[in-house]
Design an enzyme around this catalytic site. Sequence first.
Site, PDB file in Angstrom:
ATOM      1  N   GLY A 178      -6.112   6.416  10.574  1.00 31.81           N
ATOM      2  CA  GLY A 178      -6.215   4.902  10.699  1.00 31.81           C
ATOM      3  C   GLY A 178      -6.349   4.827  12.268  1.00 31.81           C
ATOM      4  O   GLY A 178      -6.748   5.885  12.746  1.00 31.81           O
ATOM      5  N   ARG A 200      -7.493   9.083   3.266  1.00 33.09           N
ATOM      6  CA  ARG A 200      -7.830   8.631   1.891  1.00 33.09           C
ATOM      7  C   ARG A 200      -9.209   8.717   2.015  1.00 33.09           C
ATOM      8  O   ARG A 200      -9.914   9.036   0.848  1.00 33.09           O
ATOM      9  CB  ARG A 200      -7.322   7.363   1.568  1.00 33.09           C
ATOM     10  CG  ARG A 200      -5.605   7.387   1.215  1.00 33.09           C
ATOM     11  CD  ARG A 200      -5.234   6.167   0.823  1.00 33.09           C
ATOM     12  NE  ARG A 200      -5.132   5.096   1.907  1.00 33.09           N
ATOM     13  CZ  ARG A 200      -4.946   3.805   2.017  1.00 33.09           C
ATOM     14  NH1 ARG A 200      -4.450   3.407   0.901  1.00 33.09           N
ATOM     15  NH2 ARG A 200      -4.861   3.136   3.061  1.00 33.09           N
ATOM     16  N   ARG A 262       7.061   7.037   9.299  1.00 31.84           N
ATOM     17  CA  ARG A 262       8.101   6.338   8.798  1.00 31.84           C
ATOM     18  C   ARG A 262       9.056   8.027   8.169  1.00 31.84           C
ATOM     19  O   ARG A 262       8.303   8.908   7.969  1.00 31.84           O
ATOM     20  CB  ARG A 262       8.097   5.889   7.435  1.00 31.84           C
ATOM     21  CG  ARG A 262       7.502   4.281   8.040  1.00 31.84           C
ATOM     22  CD  ARG A 262       8.683   3.543   8.677  1.00 31.84           C
ATOM     23  NE  ARG A 262       8.421   1.988   9.139  1.00 31.84           N
ATOM     24  CZ  ARG A 262       7.805   1.594  10.161  1.00 31.84           C
ATOM     25  NH1 ARG A 262       7.404   2.322  10.994  1.00 31.84           N
ATOM     26  NH2 ARG A 262       7.529   0.326  10.106  1.00 31.84           N
ATOM     27  N   GLU A 291      17.978   5.165  10.172  1.00 29.31           N
ATOM     28  CA  GLU A 291      17.924   5.268  11.469  1.00 29.31           C
ATOM     29  C   GLU A 291      19.109   4.530  11.988  1.00 29.31           C
ATOM     30  O   GLU A 291      18.764   3.019  11.599  1.00 29.31           O
ATOM     31  CB  GLU A 291      16.637   4.618  12.102  1.00 29.31           C
ATOM     32  CG  GLU A 291      15.324   5.460  11.732  1.00 29.31           C
ATOM     33  CD  GLU A 291      14.023   4.956  11.939  1.00 29.31           C
ATOM     34  OE1 GLU A 291      13.148   5.518  12.125  1.00 29.31           O
ATOM     35  OE2 GLU A 291      13.997   3.695  12.184  1.00 29.31           O
ATOM     36  N   HIS A 310      12.693   5.808  17.245  1.00 28.93           N
ATOM     37  CA  HIS A 310      11.688   4.804  16.713  1.00 28.93           C
ATOM     38  C   HIS A 310      11.384   4.031  18.135  1.00 28.93           C
ATOM     39  O   HIS A 310      11.284   2.689  18.010  1.00 28.93           O
ATOM     40  CB  HIS A 310      12.243   4.043  15.702  1.00 28.93           C
ATOM     41  CG  HIS A 310      11.164   3.624  14.869  1.00 28.93           C
ATOM     42  ND1 HIS A 310      11.436   3.437  13.584  1.00 28.93           N
ATOM     43  CD2 HIS A 310       9.873   3.204  15.071  1.00 28.93           C
ATOM     44  CE1 HIS A 310      10.075   2.797  12.823  1.00 28.93           C
ATOM     45  NE2 HIS A 310       9.437   2.931  13.739  1.00 28.93           N
ATOM     46  N   ILE A 311      10.988   4.595  18.919  1.00 31.89           N
ATOM     47  CA  ILE A 311      10.587   3.945  20.300  1.00 31.89           C
ATOM     48  C   ILE A 311       8.893   3.903  20.379  1.00 31.89           C
ATOM     49  O   ILE A 311       8.409   3.693  21.565  1.00 31.89           O
ATOM     50  CB  ILE A 311      11.132   4.382  21.465  1.00 31.89           C
ATOM     51  CG1 ILE A 311      10.967   5.873  21.587  1.00 31.89           C
ATOM     52  CG2 ILE A 311      12.501   3.988  21.411  1.00 31.89           C
ATOM     53  CD1 ILE A 311      11.426   6.399  22.996  1.00 31.89           C
TER      54      ILE A 311
END
Length: 348
Positions: A178, A200, A262, A291, A310-311
Amino acid sequence: MHHCLLPHQKTKEHRKSQPMEEEKPWALISEVGDDHGYLAELAVIVKQHFQIICYEDFLQNPELHGSKVQALLNWQHCPAVEPQLLRLLPSLKVVASGGVGVDHLDVPFINSLGVKVANTPHVVSDSTADLAMGLLLASARKIVNGHQVATDPKTIHIPKSLMGVEVTGSTIGIIGMGEIGYKIAQRSTGFEMKILYHNRTKRRAEEEQAVGATYCQSLDELLRCSDFVVITVKLTPETKGLIGSRKLSLMKPTATLVNVSRGQVVDQDALVRALKKGGILAAALDVTYPEPLPRDHPLLGLPNVIITPHIGINTCNTARRMVERMVKNAVAAVRGLPVPDEVKAQKK
């Protein structure tokens, strides 16, 4: 401390150009400051268009403001958008979330209440792609280990264990091409990497040619051929647990897994086994599940793992653009206009 009412100096001319405070619609936000709150300068952006009420203040007397709130701004997944909260907001028109992922929101349920959902897809791509490359480089060249050795007061010589992996000329496999995946591909060209991708849908020929990317219809093929596997897919029922024991077994024992999507996309138990047994060389993760991880989780003790909390979107410029986009989406919904980044429940 929660400081919803910010001192903000304005000239008389500026005040005239802004909507009167009592005319502005109401928005519910997490807080200003603290770990889950808006930086003060970002809260000012929201206050230009909304009267704001912080979550804890709202809970003190939900009847007072509940019927007024038309927008809920969901920053760093706070406040949690749960049915019991939504029931307190009968006039709500939109949940405007910061970031791309909406897996923390029950979009079908929110839509069933006549409430729109929006995210901020285009403003986070550069910073996330930058971090993906940073994790890849840090893992390959053992930058974290090197820092620890260089700053350790006991260090008297440089250990041979800091020998790293060449990035230039290696093969990168991008799962999910993407916007973020494509930007990672663009950055990879600077390292003269061979670029494979699985998606996809196949990208247009001119887009592939611009970065020299080759489409792999089979994910298995990509995993077998890549020195670095970078995951950028959205979390969906189809991608949950996408990388498990079988997929990891296909990777080269010299390969590194990088995840900026994720945590639930990767089977973490299988990942631990692969890292311990030498099935793959290393992992570099900006996301885990949960997390943060429990402090005794085995991933935290492995020397061939780098984890950041998760930065991927944590830069000042990106944060500002995210809040501006959240506000734009929220204002459009409140005014009954098309919402630029509306996310609709997928039809089954």
